[in-house]
Design an enzyme around this catalytic site. Structure first.
Site, short mmCIF file in Angstrom:
data_model
loop_
_atom_site.label_atom_id
_atom_site.label_comp_id
_atom_site.label_asym_id
_atom_site.label_seq_id
_atom_site.Cartn_x
_atom_site.Cartn_y
_atom_site.Cartn_z
N TYR A 181 4.65 3.91 17.44
CA TYR A 181 3.74 2.78 17.26
C TYR A 181 3.66 2.40 15.78
CZ TYR A 181 -0.40 -0.09 17.06
OH TYR A 181 -1.25 -1.12 16.80
N ARG A 228 -8.84 6.23 9.20
CA ARG A 228 -10.10 5.73 8.65
C ARG A 228 -10.87 4.89 9.67
NH1 ARG A 228 -8.88 1.34 4.64
NH2 ARG A 228 -8.47 0.43 6.67
N ARG A 238 -10.46 0.88 21.56
CA ARG A 238 -9.06 1.25 21.34
C ARG A 238 -8.96 2.63 20.71
NH1 ARG A 238 -6.35 -3.66 18.46
NH2 ARG A 238 -7.76 -2.99 16.83
N PHE A 298 3.28 -3.74 -6.44
CA PHE A 298 3.08 -4.18 -5.06
C PHE A 298 3.15 -3.00 -4.09
CE2 PHE A 298 5.38 -5.75 -1.21
CZ PHE A 298 4.35 -6.47 -0.65
#
Lengths: 482, 355
Positions: A181, A228, A238, A298
């Site tokens: 996932y 978290r 979920r 980034f």
């Protein structure tokens, strides 16, 4: 207006306040986007970037101009895909083909979608998705191909999960499903970004030969989000914590949120954190392969935030009660440290690794494995920035200690070398001495008055007398002679 | 490296010792055809009853006797793990180590042994100093130099050697680290911690060290087979030292706490007294002085105070690359085995006493 609680917080945490001020005052973006050259649709895209992403929009907008637009669009496209996947009001029959076909939609001029439920936060992005498409077809074909490819893979992966009845009923089952996932929703982003960086020549092409590195980058970020947000996700109905993990600590997942099960819940989150922690060394390895400062920033900022969040969540019972978050001050400190160089980012990682280690407790069944995972991160940092080298003062040759005979020989050689230096010194000074004497002798023959110099020096006249001063002195001597 | 190559006839010196008998057991497990001879000072302990193993008492510093044993046995491989008891004075230790090793090297060279694997140590020279991610460039023992110098010597160009440098070996039958920690637990000392526990330490399960020895022996035999061709520099095993650990450095006190936990300890971190290293060193010095007068050694010595706050871990990439080494037993499992072994032994002792 800042909240009263915030004001009080920063009065106590001055260090964090300082970080905020420093970041606001001193941070210079590596690149700044030039709005004047942008088309109307592109400006609309950046507007959506600000709307949909709190954490990413700032770093994306500072990216190297070469990748600024492609990565902004990449983000919006994936956000669009995510908005379809997330929305439970869209029926599977409609959702699945949308997800699987999304890569083709990217080139359908004027495509928009308003099938999202009214509560979906980012629904407006899809309503005006045509501006994303308008801009997407303008970027370089190489970038377009990369983004399309990832969109296809991610859409298929999301569709697989969405059409999996078991997953929909019970959430993620095995750890391998959890990894899969995370691969679809984050690992693939890592792959796409890496390909873009390399294509733009802003990262080491060798990164493409080590796909597990960018996979770890994505996995760590997604793992941290899942860890978290456990409470928030649970309230939304979920569950992303795999059953393989939580079933060790409780009979049913909701038990972990109940009072009295705090210890089990903490041990469960420990194992989740352990899985994430094992990715950290590869993330640092990945960062070492980036060439451009804006690309480094980034990538590094989210990673630093991730390790700090793991530290925040580790053995923190609050994360099962509410959404825990880094403070703004802490986030600014992390951004300051993540926008310079790899060594500082490593320091951030080491600091939080040690903090996790210090909170680790033997009553946790994951205790020694967490210790091992922390050790692995520290060891990796030592490998890129060694703090110790072999001691050069030891009598070593090719990494081996010398035998007593060899050592005696080495000592004798060192002794000889010392005398060589003494002889050389003596010879040099001897020659100098001889030449000086010789010159003095020549000067004497030519009539130099050493007696005058001697007497003048004795009476304290060290400075060379000027021509006017010298004459009377000489006259004085000549008189005596006469 | 191909670890399935038959080793033929293997002579294990110190084969009744802690590491040695693990090597004997692993050899039997891996290679049903193997023939093993064990040479040790006393061969009463840790004997394997398998008929493929024969035991010989002998002193490795005695050249003529060792030589005649080599002539009778004619082994293909020598795995030299014998070392004198660590409590002896450093001078004697060095002498026995160096002289014994030289005798064995000579005996092996003269009787056509192909491969000689020497058990060195990762921590002889740097006593009391930090070792942070150290690799094979860090210097080590004298005897090891003698072994490595004997590789492809002019007189015996086909005699191949290498050295294994294990760090902090523990496991079933270990007499140093784990038993000492269990003793500390029985004495109720688990509530103390010296230093801040940020010091990483390598502990190596004995089975992994045995595994590395067998990998090294097969690698040397493979190298011998390819003669006169020689392996590439970066693949060479002969004449090289190899650091061996579990590849899982952990914080020193975390290792101790895991052992204590496994043994039944319930102490929590907030019940632990953290004591500074310098202070404990000073206390250790005072205790040593007092106990010296009484003719004993205290439980806390200066060395122990220092040891438990030292950083000591290694980089084992070379062994991974060249030997194909990978730990076969994870640290957690190793600790479990070591502690369960001691608990079983204590039980046996208790039953004996009860009888």
């Amino acid at each position: 207006m800042p909240k009263v609680t915030d004001v009080l917080y920063y009065l106590v945490h001055v260090q964090e306040l300082r970080s905020i001020i420093q970041w606001k005052v001193w941070h210079n973006p590596v690149h700044e986007r030039d709005e004047s050259t942008e088309s109307k649709t592109l400006r609309r895209c950046f507007y959506f970037l600000d709307q949909t992403s709190r954490s990413f929009s700032a770093v994306i907008k500072e990216l190297n101009p070469e990748l600024l637009v492609p990565i902004c669009l990449f983000y919006l496209i994936l956000r669009g895909l995510d908005t379809i996947e997330d929305d439970m009001t869209i029926k599977l029959g409609e959702k699945e083909p949308l997800l699987r076909e999304f890569d083709n939609i990217l080139e359908k001029d004027g495509w928009t979608y308003n099938g999202n439920g009214p509560d979906e936060t980012d629904r407006q992005l899809l309503v005006e998705f045509d501006c994303v498409i308008t801009e997407f077809v303008k970027i370089k074909p190489a970038y377009r191909a990369i983004i399309k490819d990832i969109t296809k893979k991610m859409g298929d992966g999301m569709a697989d999960f969405a059409s999996n009845a078991e997953y929909n009923a019970n959430g993620v089952n095995k750890i391998s499903d959890y990894e899969l996932y995370c691969h679809y929703v984050a690992g693939l982003v890592g792959e796409g970004l890496t390909k873009l960086f390399v294509e733009a020549q802003l990262a080491n092409p060798a990164l493409l030969q080590r796909p597990h590195l960018h996979e770890s980058m994505g996995q760590l970020l997604q793992n941290v989000n899942i860890i978290r947000d456990v409470k928030e996700d649970f309230d939304d109905g979920r569950r992303f914590y795999p059953k393989e993990v939580w079933s060790k600590y409780a009979d049913s997942f909701e038990d972990l949120f109940k009072p009295g099960n705090e210890e089990a819940a903490l041990n469960c989150s420990s194992e989740m954190i352990l899985i994430a922690l094992r990715r950290a060394d590869e993330c640092l390895f990945y960062l070492a392969g980036l060439r451009d400062q804006s690309v480094f920033n980034f990538c590094a900022i989210p990673q630093s935030m991730a390790i700090a969040t793991l530290d925040l969540c580790f053995r923190n019972p609050d994360m099962w009660k509410r959404n825990v978050k880094l403070t703004k001050g802490h986030a600014c400190q992390l951004m300051l440290d993540s926008t310079q160089n790899l060594q500082l980012v490593c320091d951030v990682f080491r600091k939080h690794t040690r903090s996790i280690h210090q909170k680790n407790t033997p009553k946790d069944p994951n205790f020694i494995q967490i210790s091992i995972a922390c050790g692995k991160i520290e060891q990796f940092i030592e490998t890129i920035f060694p703090s110790q080298r072999p001691d050069p003062t030891l009598s070593v040759k090719d990494g081996r200690v010398l035998s007593p005979e060899e050592e005696a020989k080495a000592k004798k050689e060192a002794q000889e070398a010392k005398w060589d230096i003494i002889y050389m010194g003596a010879a040099v000074f001897g020659i100098l001495f001889f030449i000086s004497l010789f010159m003095i002798f020549i000067a004497y023959l030519a009539g130099a008055r050493f007696d005058v110099i001697y007497n003048q020096l004795r009476s304290g006249n060290l400075a060379r007398p000027s021509a006017g001063e010298a004459q009377p002195i000489l006259n004085n001597y000549e008189h005596q002679e006469l | 490296m191909d670890s399935d190559i038959p080793l033929g006839h293997v002579l294990v010196t110190g084969g009744c010792g802690f590491l040695g008998h693990h090597i004997v057991n692993l050899l039997l497990e891996r290679d049903p055809e193997v023939r093993i001879s064990v040479l040790d000072l006393r061969t009463t302990h840790n004997r394997n009853l398998n008929s493929q193993v024969s035991y010989y008492d002998g002193d490795i510093t005695d050249y003529s006797k060792t030589k005649s044993l080599f002539e009778t046995l004619r082994p293909d491989v020598v795995i030299h793990t014998a070392s004198p008891h660590f409590n002896l004075s450093p001078d004697i230790l060095l002498k026995v180590n160096l002289d014994g090793t030289k005798v064995l090297l000579q005996g092996a060279q003269e009787t056509g042994v192909k491969a000689f694997v020497y058990t060195s140590s990762a921590s002889i020279i740097h006593d009391g100093k930090n070792l942070i991610n150290a690799d094979e460039r860090w210097p080590l023992a004298y005897a090891e130099s003698a072994v490595l110098a004997a590789n492809r010597s002019d007189a015996y160009p086909n005699f191949l050697t290498c050295a294994i440098r294990p760090a902090g070996i523990f496991g079933e039958g270990d007499v140093q680290s784990v038993p000492k920690m269990i003793t500390a637990y029985h004495k109720g000392q688990t509530k103390f911690q010296i230093g801040d526990n940020n010091n990483l330490f390598d502990f190596t399960y004995v089975g992994n060290v045995a595994h590395a020895h067998l990998l090294a022996a097969s690698a040397l035999l493979v190298t011998a087979k390819m003669a006169p061709q020689r392996p590439l520099d970066h693949e060479t095993v002969d004449g090289e030292p190899f650091l061996i650990t579990n590849g899982q450095p952990v914080y020193f006190w975390d290792f101790a706490r895991t052992i204590w936990r496994e043994a039944g300890d319930k102490t929590l971190p907030n019940q632990v007294w953290v004591l500074s290293t310098d202070m404990m060193w000073a206390i250790g010095a005072v205790l040593e002085g007092i106990f010296w007068v009484m003719g004993k050694t205290p439980n806390l010595t200066r060395q122990q105070a220092k040891y438990s706050s030292i950083t000591r871990y290694y980089n084992i990439d070379k062994a991974k690359r060249r030997l194909g080494y990978k730990p076969i037993v994870d640290l957690q499992e190793g600790i479990r085995r070591a502690v369960q072994y001691i608990i079983q032994e204590e039980k046996k002792q208790g039953e004996k006493k009860a009888q």
